[in-house]
Enzyme design. Structure first.
Site, PDB file in Angstrom:
ATOM      1  N   GLY A  70       0.816  -1.203   0.000  1.00 23.61           N
ATOM      2  CA  GLY A  70       0.000   0.000   0.000  1.00 23.61           C
ATOM      3  C   GLY A  70       0.852   1.256   0.000  1.00 23.61           C
ATOM      4  N   SER A  71       0.327   2.304   0.616  1.00 20.18           N
ATOM      5  CA  SER A  71       0.915   3.637   0.447  1.00 20.18           C
ATOM      6  C   SER A  71       2.264   3.845   1.113  1.00 20.18           C
ATOM      7  CB  SER A  71      -0.072   4.701   0.948  1.00 20.18           C
ATOM      8  OG  SER A  71      -1.233   4.704   0.138  1.00 20.18           O
ATOM      9  N   THR A  72       2.657   2.980   2.062  1.00 21.18           N
ATOM     10  CA  THR A  72       4.002   3.130   2.623  1.00 21.18           C
ATOM     11  C   THR A  72       5.063   2.901   1.544  1.00 21.18           C
ATOM     12  OG1 THR A  72       3.947   0.823   3.366  1.00 21.18           O
ATOM     13  CG2 THR A  72       3.358   2.503   4.988  1.00 21.18           C
TER      14      THR A  72
ATOM     15  N   LYS B 283       4.959   4.147  -1.336  1.00 22.81           N
ATOM     16  CA  LYS B 283       5.098   5.369  -2.127  1.00 22.81           C
ATOM     17  C   LYS B 283       6.393   6.108  -1.818  1.00 22.81           C
ATOM     18  CE  LYS B 283       0.086   6.029  -2.523  1.00 22.81           C
ATOM     19  NZ  LYS B 283      -1.087   6.801  -2.049  1.00 22.81           N
TER      20      LYS B 283
END
Length: 634
Positions: free
Chosen positions: A290-292, A294
């Site tokens: 997920g967004s970690t 990014k």
């Protein structure tokens, strides 16, 4: 002629005797030199016996010398069947004491062995049982010392430490990975017996056991207690399927704390399933990050200079179409026009899709692999997984776009925290490790020390500085606000990853994560939290995992003596937040003037006089709006 024949015969006999004598001498020489060891063993086996003395395993210590795994002395039952006179009576009495059948015990006492170990019923006996056997006073029945592994902290750090079997062999974790070092060399008591097995009155030979090498870990047990407490709380509060926390020193790769739930008690491993025991989630579990993730796309974009954080803008309508596939932002309707700094603060998926496509498939994947994804980190624990990445030759724009915001790929927590450590420590990817040194148990001499190992340089220091600044802004102004700690510089990134169920993304099950670090200007720790499918809560990484990481970092402030700072970014407070305000400087002011300046605070005075000599907290620190301020008067 007759005398010549006699003379020849005498010579032949003489020659034969000489040859025979040479053969005997050669045979004696062969026996004494070449066959000595073999014959001695055969001889010893006829009249010498050894009662085993088990060696202690080396201890396992934390980084400050606190004992995490040690040994307690127990006793075990050993029989010498030839010395037992009344086998039926001995078998019956031992069976009654040990709670086994007569037939089973009789098989032990009547075996045609020089020494018979009663296993498993006679192993690691408690004091009362051993005393009952000792009081029997039977010949051929012996109690010998045996070492039993003991873990003072129970289920703390259980997956890392592992456990040992009944024969003191390591079966998982550090106990298995370093078993050859931890295992000592057994000793014995050597005695002599006659052909009937009866003990002779000859001097006994004591061969002392040698303890194994002790191992000091990089773990800080106080920090470990803090993360284990947080895990217990999150399981109790949210009934999550599982959860994990890892804390790493980004400047070296040392693991400072590591735990997951469900856990097990290493002292009582028999009562837990092999599934629970063998799954050390921080190194075994793979999932879409997920967004970690990014953070990696951000670092690559900054290094390649495909974006300018402050001057380039991106307009988010709430979704983006990539080759016919619609990829959505978490915020319905989107964020509108943003700088790329705000794209990161808002964790905007379409913005990161744009960043990924700007980089291109080959460049993005080059950085992902350079940061260590798709291969094992090399941490010194067994059971590490590699994760799964797209094959570049099969990637199109859609796969590149989803990879850019952490979807469609699979990583491990240890890969994630190691990569982010590299992103914020100046760009150095270190091999994570958990064993700090090997220590001789007897002399306490350090035998070997693990040095930090640089795998590769992944980004420049300037890029790393920008990554840290951006992630500090995420905590101060963006989705990571729940990890903000007043007077300390904290950076981080939230993650909310949909789980794949039956080949489709679930709309109700998520892995909620947060990865944070402090101090943001020179990180001493990186904390990674992941919670799998919590219940009875809004499922966002910022609402579930960020507060957990904040609590861990607040514990680390005291444990690691992290100093406060006045240089951090101020937080944008909402009406829901407990508001903190900047404390003014009143030192040197008259008392009445100071009262006016500190209106609204709870002021506490100490001493006498009409001027302020000292204030606590000091000026420039953030405190609660109605917080306590201590003034020392002159």
């Amino acid at each position: 002629m007759f005398f010549n024949k006699i003379h020849i015969r005498i010579r032949c006999v003489y020659l034969f005797v000489i040859i025979l004598l040479i053969a005997v001498i050669f045979k004696v020489f062969y026996i004494q030199v070449f066959s000595y060891d073999k014959l001695k063993k055969l001889s010893d086996s006829l009249y010498s016996r050894k009662l085993p003395i088990a060696a202690d395993r080396g201890e396992i210590l934390d980084r400050n010398g606190e004992v995490l795994a040690t040994n307690i002395t127990t006793t075990s039952l050993v029989l010498i069947p030839r010395q037992i006179v009344d086998k039926e009576q001995v078998a019956q009495d031992l069976a009654d004491i040990l709670g086994v059948t007569y037939e089973e015990m009789y098989r032990h006492v009547s075996k045609r062995e020089s020494i018979e170990r009663v296993h498993p019923e006679g192993r690691r006996l408690d004091y009362e049982t051993a005393e009952k056997i000792e009081n029997l006073g039977y010949d051929g029945v012996y109690l010998v010392k045996e070492s039993k592994r003991y873990y003072p902290y129970g289920d703390l750090l259980s997956h890392v430490l592992g456990y040992v079997g009944i024969d003191n062999q390591g079966l998982s974790g550090i106990e298995l990975q370093y078993d050859e070092y931890l295992t000592g060399e057994d000793g014995s008591i050597k005695y002599f017996s006659d052909g009937q097995g009866s003990r002779l009155k000859m001097s006994e030979v004591y061969e002392a056991a040698t303890s194994g090498v002790s191992i000091q870990l990089t773990i800080d047990i106080e920090l470990q207690k803090a993360i284990e407490s947080e895990l217990d709380n999150v399981i109790s509060k949210y009934q999550a399927d599982n959860a994990l926390i890892v804390v790493q020193d980004p400047q070296s790769g040392e693991i400072l704390a590591m735990a997951s739930r469900p856990a097990f008690d290493s002292n009582d491993y028999q009562n837990f399933s092999t599934e629970v025991i063998n799954r050390n989630l921080p190194i075994w579990k793979t999932y879409e990050p997920g967004s970690t993730f990014k953070i990696i796309t951000l670092a690559a974009s900054l290094e390649e200079k495909t974006i300018d954080l402050f001057n380039d803008t991106f307009s988010d309508s709430g979704a983006v179409n990539v080759d016919g596939a619609t990829l959505h932002c978490w915020k319905h309707g989107g964020h509108g026009a943003q700088t790329y700094l705000q794209v990161v603060e808002n964790s905007c998926n379409p913005g990161f899709v744009n960043m990924g496509l700007k980089l291109g498939t080959n460049t993005l994947m080059k950085y992902i692999r350079n940061f260590g994804f798709g291969e094992k980190t090399g941490i010194d624990l067994n059971g590490e997984a590699s994760g799964i990445l797209f094959k570049e030759e099969k990637m199109g724009n859609v796969e590149t776009a989803t990879t850019a915001f952490g979807q469609g790929i699979s990583v491990t927590p240890i890969q994630q925290i190691t990569a982010v450590s590299a992103a914020v420590n100046g760009g150095n990817l270190y091999i994570p490790y958990i064993v700090k040194s090997l220590i001789d148990t007897e002399t306490e001499t350090v035998l070997d020390v693990t040095e930090k190992k640089l795998r590769r340089k992944v980004i420049s220091k300037d890029t790393s500085d920008l990554v840290r600044y951006t992630l500090e802004s995420v905590v101060a102004n963006g989705t990571g606000k729940n990890a903000y700690i007043e007077n300390y510089r904290v950076g981080g990134k939230t993650g909310t990853a949909q789980k794949v169920e039956n080949g489709h993304y679930s709309t109700s099950s998520y892995i909620l994560s947060f990865i944070g670090f402090m101090p943001a200007d020179n990180p001493q720790i990186v904390v990674y939290v992941a919670v799998d499918s919590p219940h009875n809560v809004t499922q966002y990484g910022g609402t579930v995992s960020a507060p957990i990481a904040k609590n861990v970092m607040k514990s680390a402030i005291d444990i690691l003596e992290i100093k406060p700072s006045k240089e951090g970014m101020p937080k944008e407070y909402t009406w829901l937040d407990e508001k903190y305000v900047l404390l003014p400087d009143v030192k040197g002011m008259a008392l009445e003037e100071a009262k006016k300046v500190l209106k609204g605070f709870n002021v506490i005075y100490s001493g006498n006089g009409d001027k302020i000599a000292y204030q606590s907290p000091e000026a420039g620190m953030y405190i609660k709006e109605s917080g306590n301020v201590v003034l020392m008067l002159n």
